[in-house]
Design a protein around this motif. Structure first.
Motif, PDB file in Angstrom:
ATOM      1  N   TYR A 179       0.835  -1.205   0.000  1.00  0.00           N
ATOM      2  CA  TYR A 179       0.000   0.000   0.000  1.00  0.00           C
ATOM      3  C   TYR A 179       0.869   1.256   0.000  1.00  0.00           C
ATOM      4  CZ  TYR A 179      -4.274   2.674   0.796  1.00  0.00           C
ATOM      5  OH  TYR A 179      -5.329   3.532   0.649  1.00  0.00           O
ATOM      6  N   GLU A 180       1.972   1.213   0.737  1.00  0.00           N
ATOM      7  CA  GLU A 180       2.889   2.355   0.754  1.00  0.00           C
ATOM      8  C   GLU A 180       3.398   2.676  -0.654  1.00  0.00           C
ATOM      9  OE1 GLU A 180       6.322   4.815   0.930  1.00  0.00           O
ATOM     10  OE2 GLU A 180       4.486   4.769   2.104  1.00  0.00           O
ATOM     11  N   GLU A 181       3.629   1.640  -1.450  1.00  0.00           N
ATOM     12  CA  GLU A 181       4.141   1.856  -2.803  1.00  0.00           C
ATOM     13  C   GLU A 181       3.073   2.407  -3.740  1.00  0.00           C
ATOM     14  OE1 GLU A 181       5.548  -1.968  -3.902  1.00  0.00           O
ATOM     15  OE2 GLU A 181       7.123  -2.036  -2.392  1.00  0.00           O
ATOM     16  N   GLY A 182       1.793   2.158  -3.431  1.00  0.00           N
ATOM     17  CA  GLY A 182       0.728   2.575  -4.335  1.00  0.00           C
ATOM     18  C   GLY A 182       0.065   3.883  -3.963  1.00  0.00           C
ATOM     19  N   SER A 183       0.235   4.330  -2.720  1.00  0.00           N
ATOM     20  CA  SER A 183      -0.432   5.553  -2.286  1.00  0.00           C
ATOM     21  C   SER A 183       0.195   6.785  -2.928  1.00  0.00           C
ATOM     22  CB  SER A 183      -0.348   5.694  -0.759  1.00  0.00           C
ATOM     23  OG  SER A 183      -0.804   6.963  -0.354  1.00  0.00           O
ATOM     24  N   PRO A 184      -0.631   7.742  -3.370  1.00  0.00           N
ATOM     25  CA  PRO A 184      -0.077   8.997  -3.908  1.00  0.00           C
ATOM     26  C   PRO A 184       0.678   9.809  -2.874  1.00  0.00           C
ATOM     27  CG  PRO A 184      -2.335   8.672  -4.651  1.00  0.00           C
ATOM     28  CD  PRO A 184      -2.079   7.650  -3.585  1.00  0.00           C
ATOM     29  N   LEU A 185       0.613   9.420  -1.597  1.00  0.00           N
ATOM     30  CA  LEU A 185       1.399  10.072  -0.561  1.00  0.00           C
ATOM     31  C   LEU A 185       2.770   9.412  -0.389  1.00  0.00           C
ATOM     32  CD1 LEU A 185      -1.289  10.623   2.214  1.00  0.00           C
ATOM     33  CD2 LEU A 185       0.006  12.404   1.062  1.00  0.00           C
ATOM     34  N   SER A 186       3.022   8.341  -1.133  1.00  0.00           N
ATOM     35  CA  SER A 186       4.228   7.550  -0.957  1.00  0.00           C
ATOM     36  C   SER A 186       5.489   8.338  -1.311  1.00  0.00           C
ATOM     37  CB  SER A 186       4.160   6.286  -1.829  1.00  0.00           C
ATOM     38  OG  SER A 186       5.396   5.606  -1.820  1.00  0.00           O
ATOM     39  N   ARG A 187       6.589   7.943  -0.673  1.00  0.00           N
ATOM     40  CA  ARG A 187       7.888   8.533  -0.998  1.00  0.00           C
ATOM     41  C   ARG A 187       8.383   8.060  -2.362  1.00  0.00           C
ATOM     42  NH1 ARG A 187      10.238   6.152   4.445  1.00  0.00           N
ATOM     43  NH2 ARG A 187       8.792   4.567   3.723  1.00  0.00           N
ATOM     44  N   ARG A 188       7.883   6.931  -2.840  1.00  0.00           N
ATOM     45  CA  ARG A 188       8.313   6.395  -4.152  1.00  0.00           C
ATOM     46  C   ARG A 188       7.097   5.785  -4.839  1.00  0.00           C
ATOM     47  NH1 ARG A 188      10.192   3.316  -0.050  1.00  0.00           N
ATOM     48  NH2 ARG A 188       9.602   1.124  -0.001  1.00  0.00           N
ATOM     49  N   TRP A 189       6.186   6.624  -5.178  1.00  0.00           N
ATOM     50  CA  TRP A 189       4.893   6.230  -5.720  1.00  0.00           C
ATOM     51  C   TRP A 189       5.016   5.438  -7.017  1.00  0.00           C
ATOM     52  CZ3 TRP A 189       1.351   9.632  -9.088  1.00  0.00           C
ATOM     53  CH2 TRP A 189       0.098   9.028  -9.220  1.00  0.00           C
ATOM     54  N   GLU A 190       4.350   4.291  -7.068  1.00  0.00           N
ATOM     55  CA  GLU A 190       4.200   3.530  -8.309  1.00  0.00           C
ATOM     56  C   GLU A 190       2.878   3.953  -8.937  1.00  0.00           C
ATOM     57  OE1 GLU A 190       4.492  -0.662  -7.940  1.00  0.00           O
ATOM     58  OE2 GLU A 190       6.436  -0.606  -6.915  1.00  0.00           O
ATOM     59  N   LYS A 191       2.953   4.749  -9.975  1.00  0.00           N
ATOM     60  CA  LYS A 191       1.769   5.391 -10.551  1.00  0.00           C
ATOM     61  C   LYS A 191       0.668   4.410 -10.900  1.00  0.00           C
ATOM     62  CE  LYS A 191       0.368   8.283 -14.457  1.00  0.00           C
ATOM     63  NZ  LYS A 191       0.815   8.997 -15.669  1.00  0.00           N
ATOM     64  N   ASP A 192       1.031   3.259 -11.461  1.00  0.00           N
ATOM     65  CA  ASP A 192       0.025   2.321 -11.949  1.00  0.00           C
ATOM     66  C   ASP A 192      -0.294   1.203 -10.954  1.00  0.00           C
ATOM     67  OD1 ASP A 192      -0.140   3.701 -14.397  1.00  0.00           O
ATOM     68  OD2 ASP A 192       1.646   2.662 -15.145  1.00  0.00           O
ATOM     69  N   ALA A 193       0.191   1.308  -9.747  1.00  0.00           N
ATOM     70  CA  ALA A 193      -0.079   0.267  -8.749  1.00  0.00           C
ATOM     71  C   ALA A 193      -1.558   0.288  -8.357  1.00  0.00           C
ATOM     72  CB  ALA A 193       0.794   0.468  -7.516  1.00  0.00           C
ATOM     73  N   ALA A 194      -2.183  -0.874  -8.356  1.00  0.00           N
ATOM     74  CA  ALA A 194      -3.596  -0.970  -7.971  1.00  0.00           C
ATOM     75  C   ALA A 194      -3.704  -0.840  -6.456  1.00  0.00           C
ATOM     76  CB  ALA A 194      -4.174  -2.298  -8.433  1.00  0.00           C
ATOM     77  N   LEU A 195      -4.557   0.062  -6.027  1.00  0.00           N
ATOM     78  CA  LEU A 195      -4.664   0.376  -4.607  1.00  0.00           C
ATOM     79  C   LEU A 195      -6.083   0.098  -4.119  1.00  0.00           C
ATOM     80  CD1 LEU A 195      -2.715   1.680  -2.526  1.00  0.00           C
ATOM     81  CD2 LEU A 195      -3.860   3.844  -2.981  1.00  0.00           C
TER      82      LEU A 195
END
Length: 305
Positions: A179-195
């Motif tokens: 979830y950390e990788e997919g959230s737009p608040l993430s330090r290293r956001w995966e744009k297309d990650a399903a959240l």
């Protein structure tokens, strides 16, 4: 020259070259907050739930003060912590555990038994969101009901177990770190990650059926409830500046707060500024309506009895 307690109980000097960021909060090995902790906080904040992050000592002393405990990918737990969690759920509390927590010694509470860890990626539908999981914890139900299964392997993905007076939900993946990788608040956001944000929101409400504070707002609006005697202070924080801009399209600009309150308030004010928002009280519930423009980063709904 900050000091922190080490695992031996001695004071250790934490030097700048050992500290990964500008923070006074240190986790194991002086890392920044682990992804599973940050991801859990983001999932809760984006669904407007009030929460605390607690350590094992606070858990031992104050767990009965809570109604829901989330243990995200924590597989090293002390024996007294395991006993406290078991008593909490047995007495009517709710537990949400994810991924590696199945190895922590709570199998009887979760109602599942770990068979093996499968590092072949799989997918699972969570509330209409297809989530990719790189590692699957293959579990065998020992009393738990299977709510959802993985697409490829058919293994249990989400289980629910009634443990005496309480219930435990287990997600068989390190989903909070994801979830950390997919959230737009993430330090290293995966744009297309399903959240699965909405699915988590529904799950949280299932585990907290009598939540005294309900909020309808954009996911970047955070809510924090505090008390001052009989008064209530609802902190409203607009985190849009931290949110990825292209993730904000189509979101609501209104903020609706529905709060349990025993009698009609003497006043409801938006502080600072003593501005009176739109509000009404009926049958023990206070409803306040705001717009995002009124928040200006951070304001407080002050409810005076």
């Amino acid at each position: 020259s900050d000091y922190v307690w080490s695992s031996t109980g001695e004071l250790d000097l934490v030097r700048a070259d050992k500290n990964p960021g500008l923070t006074r909060i240190y986790f194991h090995d002086n890392r920044a907050a682990p992804d599973e902790i940050t991801g859990t906080a983001e999932a809760l904040a984006e669904n407007h739930l009030h929460f605390d992050i607690i350590n094992e000592d606070v858990l031992i002393g104050h767990l009965p003060d809570y109604r829901l405990l989330i243990v995200p990918e924590q597989f090293r737990l002390r024996e007294d912590v395991i006993r406290a969690i078991r008593e909490f759920v047995a007495g009517g509390g709710s537990l949400l555990a994810t991924g590696a927590t199945v190895r922590a010694g709570l199998e009887d509470v979760l109602g599942v038994e770990l068979e093996e860890t499968d590092r072949e990626a799989d997918h699972v539908h969570l509330g209409g969101c297809l989530v990719s999981v790189p590692t699957v914890f293959r579990v065998r139900p020992i009393g738990a009901d299977v709510e959802t299964r993985y697409q490829k392997s058919g293994c249990p993905a989400v289980t629910v177990h009634q443990f005496r007076e309480g219930q435990a939900v287990y997600i068989a993946a390190d989903l909070m770190g994801r979830y950390e990788e997919g959230s737009p608040l993430s330090r290293r956001w995966e744009k297309d990650a399903a959240l699965p944000r909405k699915w988590f929101g529904q799950l949280f409400r299932q585990l907290l059926p009598r939540d005294p504070l309900l909020v309808d707002a954009s996911p970047w609006v955070s809510i924090y409830l505090r008390t001052r005697g009989d008064d209530r202070l609802v902190h409203v924080v607009d985190r849009a500046a931290d949110w990825r801009k292209n993730a904000r399209a189509g979101q609501t600009q209104r903020i609706a707060i529905d709060m349990q309150y025993p009698s009609k308030p003497q006043s409801v004010l938006l502080q600072p500024g003593a501005e009176e928002p739109s509000w009404q009280w009926q049958s023990g519930r206070l409803r306040v309506r705001l717009s995002v423009d009124q928040i200006q980063l951070h304001r407080i709904v002050e409810v005076l009895r």
